[in-house]
Design an enzyme around this catalytic site. Sequence first.
Site, PDB file in Angstrom:
ATOM      1  N   TRP A 130       0.865  -1.182   0.000  1.00 52.00           N
ATOM      2  CA  TRP A 130       0.000   0.000   0.000  1.00 52.00           C
ATOM      3  C   TRP A 130       0.902   1.233   0.000  1.00 52.00           C
ATOM      4  O   TRP A 130       1.807   1.328   0.830  1.00 52.00           O
ATOM      5  CB  TRP A 130      -0.860  -0.051   1.276  1.00 52.00           C
ATOM      6  N   ASP A 211      -0.491  -5.274   9.532  1.00 51.18           N
ATOM      7  CA  ASP A 211      -1.528  -4.349   9.083  1.00 51.18           C
ATOM      8  C   ASP A 211      -2.787  -5.179   8.851  1.00 51.18           C
ATOM      9  O   ASP A 211      -2.831  -6.022   7.956  1.00 51.18           O
ATOM     10  CB  ASP A 211      -1.074  -3.640   7.792  1.00 51.18           C
ATOM     11  N   LYS A 246     -13.355  -0.636   6.932  1.00 49.63           N
ATOM     12  CA  LYS A 246     -13.914  -1.498   5.883  1.00 49.63           C
ATOM     13  C   LYS A 246     -14.962  -2.444   6.462  1.00 49.63           C
ATOM     14  O   LYS A 246     -16.064  -2.523   5.944  1.00 49.63           O
ATOM     15  CB  LYS A 246     -12.817  -2.335   5.222  1.00 49.63           C
TER      16      LYS A 246
HETATM   17  C1  LMR Z   1      -6.957   2.020  -0.142  1.00 48.02           C
HETATM   18  O1  LMR Z   1      -5.887   1.413  -0.171  1.00 48.02           O
HETATM   19  O2  LMR Z   1      -7.557   2.383  -1.156  1.00 48.02           O
HETATM   20  C2  LMR Z   1      -7.597   2.331   1.190  1.00 48.02           C
HETATM   21  O3  LMR Z   1      -6.879   1.765   2.220  1.00 48.02           O
HETATM   22  C3  LMR Z   1      -7.867   3.773   1.392  1.00 48.02           C
HETATM   23  C4  LMR Z   1      -6.634   4.559   1.631  1.00 48.02           C
HETATM   24  O4  LMR Z   1      -6.575   5.248   2.656  1.00 48.02           O
HETATM   25  O5  LMR Z   1      -5.719   4.528   0.796  1.00 48.02           O
END
Ligand code: LMR
Length: 398
Positions: A130, A211, A246
């Site tokens: 991420w 996470d 979520k």
């Molecule tokens: C995502 O990865 O789209 C979500 O976790 C929202 C975010 O805060 O990025």
Amino acid sequence: MWKTIQPAPPDSILGLTEEFKNDQNPEKVNLGVGVYKDDAGSTPILRCVKAAEKELLETEKSKSYLPISGDPAYAAAVQRLILGAESEVVSSARAATVHAPGGTGALRVGADLIHKFNPQARIWVSSPTWANHNGIFGAAGFEIDRYAYYNTENKGLDFDKMFSDLEKIPAGDVVVLHTCCHNPSGVDLSADQWKLVAVLAGQKGWIPFLDFAYQGFGDGVNEDRFAVEQFAAAGIDYYVASSFSKNFGLYNERTGAITVVTPSAAEAMVAMSHLKTVVRTNYSNPPAHGGLVASTILNTPELHTMWLEELAAMRNRIVDMRKALVAGLAQQGVEGDFSFIEKQRGMFSFSGWSDEVVSRLRMNKSIYVVGGGRINLAGLTTSNIEYVCAAVAEAMKS
Ligand code: LMR
């Protein structure tokens, strides 16, 4: 001061939502940000949340400050959910949990805590991860490194390479692991692989930082905590950043928690004292509403059951959309084997679409996909799936 300063680039995920909102195309589709949508394309407030809010409206007596660590009933409910009600960690009181503003806030509080005592540690994230992991740990002052994870050839996990990278990580460094529903790939470790990684963490002395933003979106609430339980069994220090954004749909209530698991109750008390200092010097104490909603639901048997049903419905709809996408792409004659999409878990899939395809989808069809090709399956509906599959076929041909 601002005259000489260059503007910062837009956020790679939330920036896309801003663009999407300004797009006037009535057929636009947002497959970017990880937000659940129902088959009508809306992000609903869960019925259990509405019911809990109704109860709170009638019973809540004060808006005075929460304790620095948040409501103790919330922390207890979080621990039971993420560690398991029967967990030895819970009964031995060897974990410290504070209410943090969302999963992002939880990661940042954990990062600040680690930086206070171990600023020279390196943070290891999966390749890919991420995007905001880099931002959060970077902002906390850490150097960031990558361990192997995703295999672009077979669209699965490169476990051998991952394991051999993890074997080389020195004691004291921090390894960020996605407990389930890996973001962005949707590719998770198997039970046996988690067992091996948990044992390795104990042998090598690096610190797992889990996470846990998608509990219940993989195989189920209990099944998805498998990794958390393996690290508990290893009897080591580790961190869990969890989120109700979520699985309770509480995105804008910023409701998450950071849990520090330690080998003993005495150490957990020390960790808690420092967590409180980190929180106090940042946002002082957490916002109450989302936590009250979550703990009301988790502590009321009928609402708890209703939640599990609503969560299962979200999870199943995403699985249906995975199947529909694979079938739809084949129907449109898109070349390639997309069966991997059905094997992945959670909201996301790494589609394998090139940046050029991603940009064509956005420019020509107002279909928004995160750079690198991550798609949010929950953005697909029975009404837009054909449009999306036809658009992908066209974008891949041109
Ligand atoms: C995502 O990865 O789209 C979500 O976790 C929202 C975010 O805060 O990025």
